[in-house]
Design a protein around this motif. Structure first.
Motif, PDB file in Angstrom:
ATOM      1  N   TRP A 178       0.832  -1.201   0.000  1.00 21.01           N
ATOM      2  CA  TRP A 178       0.000   0.000   0.000  1.00 21.01           C
ATOM      3  C   TRP A 178       0.868   1.255   0.000  1.00 21.01           C
ATOM      4  O   TRP A 178       0.650   2.181  -0.792  1.00 21.01           O
ATOM      5  CB  TRP A 178      -0.905  -0.027   1.233  1.00 21.01           C
ATOM      6  CG  TRP A 178      -1.846   1.131   1.361  1.00 21.01           C
ATOM      7  CD1 TRP A 178      -1.544   2.404   1.750  1.00 21.01           C
ATOM      8  CD2 TRP A 178      -3.236   1.120   1.099  1.00 21.01           C
ATOM      9  NE1 TRP A 178      -2.658   3.180   1.763  1.00 21.01           N
ATOM     10  CE2 TRP A 178      -3.723   2.420   1.374  1.00 21.01           C
ATOM     11  CE3 TRP A 178      -4.131   0.149   0.686  1.00 21.01           C
ATOM     12  CZ2 TRP A 178      -5.054   2.758   1.228  1.00 21.01           C
ATOM     13  CZ3 TRP A 178      -5.463   0.490   0.555  1.00 21.01           C
ATOM     14  CH2 TRP A 178      -5.917   1.778   0.820  1.00 21.01           C
ATOM     15  N   LEU A 179       1.848   1.288   0.884  1.00 24.13           N
ATOM     16  CA  LEU A 179       2.711   2.461   0.993  1.00 24.13           C
ATOM     17  C   LEU A 179       3.518   2.687  -0.288  1.00 24.13           C
ATOM     18  O   LEU A 179       3.668   3.816  -0.743  1.00 24.13           O
ATOM     19  CB  LEU A 179       3.641   2.311   2.205  1.00 24.13           C
ATOM     20  CG  LEU A 179       2.950   2.354   3.569  1.00 24.13           C
ATOM     21  CD1 LEU A 179       3.917   1.920   4.663  1.00 24.13           C
ATOM     22  CD2 LEU A 179       2.371   3.727   3.856  1.00 24.13           C
ATOM     23  N   ALA A 180       4.021   1.608  -0.870  1.00 23.09           N
ATOM     24  CA  ALA A 180       4.800   1.725  -2.102  1.00 23.09           C
ATOM     25  C   ALA A 180       3.919   2.195  -3.260  1.00 23.09           C
ATOM     26  O   ALA A 180       4.326   3.060  -4.046  1.00 23.09           O
ATOM     27  CB  ALA A 180       5.471   0.394  -2.437  1.00 23.09           C
ATOM     28  N   ARG A 181       2.726   1.649  -3.373  1.00 22.47           N
ATOM     29  CA  ARG A 181       1.816   2.038  -4.467  1.00 22.47           C
ATOM     30  C   ARG A 181       1.403   3.508  -4.363  1.00 22.47           C
ATOM     31  O   ARG A 181       1.049   4.127  -5.350  1.00 22.47           O
ATOM     32  CB  ARG A 181       0.569   1.150  -4.481  1.00 22.47           C
ATOM     33  CG  ARG A 181       0.857  -0.301  -4.791  1.00 22.47           C
ATOM     34  CD  ARG A 181       1.253  -0.510  -6.213  1.00 22.47           C
ATOM     35  NE  ARG A 181       0.060  -0.321  -7.035  1.00 22.47           N
ATOM     36  CZ  ARG A 181       0.089  -0.032  -8.323  1.00 22.47           C
ATOM     37  NH1 ARG A 181       1.220   0.095  -8.941  1.00 22.47           N
ATOM     38  NH2 ARG A 181      -1.022   0.120  -8.988  1.00 22.47           N
ATOM     39  N   ASN A 182       1.434   4.041  -3.150  1.00 21.36           N
ATOM     40  CA  ASN A 182       1.088   5.445  -2.948  1.00 21.36           C
ATOM     41  C   ASN A 182       2.314   6.349  -2.917  1.00 21.36           C
ATOM     42  O   ASN A 182       2.204   7.539  -2.597  1.00 21.36           O
ATOM     43  CB  ASN A 182       0.274   5.609  -1.661  1.00 21.36           C
ATOM     44  CG  ASN A 182      -1.154   5.166  -1.862  1.00 21.36           C
ATOM     45  OD1 ASN A 182      -1.928   5.857  -2.510  1.00 21.36           O
ATOM     46  ND2 ASN A 182      -1.503   4.018  -1.332  1.00 21.36           N
ATOM     47  N   GLY A 183       3.485   5.794  -3.231  1.00 16.70           N
ATOM     48  CA  GLY A 183       4.708   6.580  -3.312  1.00 16.70           C
ATOM     49  C   GLY A 183       5.285   7.026  -1.988  1.00 16.70           C
ATOM     50  O   GLY A 183       6.109   7.933  -1.942  1.00 16.70           O
ATOM     51  N   LEU A 184       4.875   6.401  -0.910  1.00 14.72           N
ATOM     52  CA  LEU A 184       5.361   6.799   0.412  1.00 14.72           C
ATOM     53  C   LEU A 184       6.635   6.062   0.826  1.00 14.72           C
ATOM     54  O   LEU A 184       7.346   6.527   1.718  1.00 14.72           O
ATOM     55  CB  LEU A 184       4.258   6.600   1.448  1.00 14.72           C
ATOM     56  CG  LEU A 184       3.012   7.439   1.196  1.00 14.72           C
ATOM     57  CD1 LEU A 184       1.885   7.045   2.121  1.00 14.72           C
ATOM     58  CD2 LEU A 184       3.340   8.919   1.343  1.00 14.72           C
ATOM     59  N   ILE A 185       6.902   4.924   0.203  1.00 12.63           N
ATOM     60  CA  ILE A 185       8.169   4.214   0.382  1.00 12.63           C
ATOM     61  C   ILE A 185       8.633   3.765  -1.001  1.00 12.63           C
ATOM     62  O   ILE A 185       7.830   3.696  -1.937  1.00 12.63           O
ATOM     63  CB  ILE A 185       8.072   3.009   1.361  1.00 12.63           C
ATOM     64  CG1 ILE A 185       7.068   1.964   0.871  1.00 12.63           C
ATOM     65  CG2 ILE A 185       7.725   3.483   2.774  1.00 12.63           C
ATOM     66  CD1 ILE A 185       7.026   0.685   1.710  1.00 12.63           C
ATOM     67  N   ASP A 186       9.892   3.455  -1.110  1.00 10.81           N
ATOM     68  CA  ASP A 186      10.461   3.121  -2.419  1.00 10.81           C
ATOM     69  C   ASP A 186      10.080   1.738  -2.924  1.00 10.81           C
ATOM     70  O   ASP A 186      10.017   1.520  -4.133  1.00 10.81           O
ATOM     71  CB  ASP A 186      11.993   3.220  -2.373  1.00 10.81           C
ATOM     72  CG  ASP A 186      12.460   4.659  -2.194  1.00 10.81           C
ATOM     73  OD1 ASP A 186      11.724   5.587  -2.597  1.00 10.81           O
ATOM     74  OD2 ASP A 186      13.554   4.847  -1.637  1.00 10.81           O
ATOM     75  N   SER A 187       9.861   0.794  -2.018  1.00 13.18           N
ATOM     76  CA  SER A 187       9.660  -0.590  -2.447  1.00 13.18           C
ATOM     77  C   SER A 187       8.756  -1.334  -1.482  1.00 13.18           C
ATOM     78  O   SER A 187       8.786  -1.096  -0.275  1.00 13.18           O
ATOM     79  CB  SER A 187      11.027  -1.290  -2.516  1.00 13.18           C
ATOM     80  OG  SER A 187      10.874  -2.674  -2.669  1.00 13.18           O
ATOM     81  N   ALA A 188       8.004  -2.270  -2.032  1.00 13.24           N
ATOM     82  CA  ALA A 188       7.166  -3.145  -1.201  1.00 13.24           C
ATOM     83  C   ALA A 188       7.910  -4.421  -0.824  1.00 13.24           C
ATOM     84  O   ALA A 188       7.348  -5.302  -0.194  1.00 13.24           O
ATOM     85  CB  ALA A 188       5.884  -3.494  -1.950  1.00 13.24           C
TER      86      ALA A 188
END
Length: 168
Positions: free
Chosen positions: A126-136
């Motif tokens: 979720w965080l990666a898809r929203n650009g909040l972290i670099d990788s899932a």
């Protein structure tokens, strides 16, 4: 903060309330979870000493715990929809149980999705898809979310983004 978990055999309600009455243990909290059982949790909430905060760490039980009298929570899901989770608690504190329930219904499906597969993979996705972290990416032995869950998370992300786009 010191945490005690009522689901563990060595911590009964009586022991936890006695712990809360000890001087020098200001700002202690008890963490409720699904293993504690509703009856034990409600018993603890009714017997806790003044200043002894009771929190839940079970995302799916957040609204129920607040309705039973818990003071708050430490939740993974709240990192993704912070305003909505804060609104549930604010509305509950203000006595607006119907409003809190309506707000909860808007985010409760998210809690199920985030724990549909081993944590923290869905939250990282979720965080990666929203650009909040670099990788899932997760470290072994954990695995990334399945394609099926990824599709469901993408649908939920899109569903939540639509009202934001309409407001802009």
């Amino acid at each position: 903060d010191r945490q005690a978990r009522p689901d563990r055999e060595e911590h009964g309600v009586e022991a936890l309330t006695q712990l809360g009455e000890r001087e020098g243990l200001a700002d202690d909290r008890v963490h409720l979870d699904r293993h504690a059982g509703v009856a034990q949790s409600i018993d603890l909430l009714g017997r806790r000493p003044p200043g002894f905060r009771v929190l839940t760490g079970e995302d799916a039980l957040y609204h129920e715990a607040l309705a039973d009298g818990a003071d708050g929570a430490i939740l993974l899901s709240a990192h993704l929809e912070t305003e909505a989770f804060a609104s549930v608690q604010t509305l509950m504190k203000e006595g607006d149980r119907n409003g809190a329930l309506a707000c909860w219904k808007g985010i409760s499906a998210l809690t199920r999705l985030l724990f549909a597969e081993p944590s923290p993979a869905p939250a990282k996705y979720w965080l990666a898809r929203n650009g909040l972290i670099d990788s899932a990416q997760v470290r072994l032995p954990m695995v990334e979310v399945s394609a099926e869950l990824g599709a469901l998370l993408d649908e939920e992300i899109e569903r939540r983004a639509l009202p934001l786009l309409r407001r802009a």
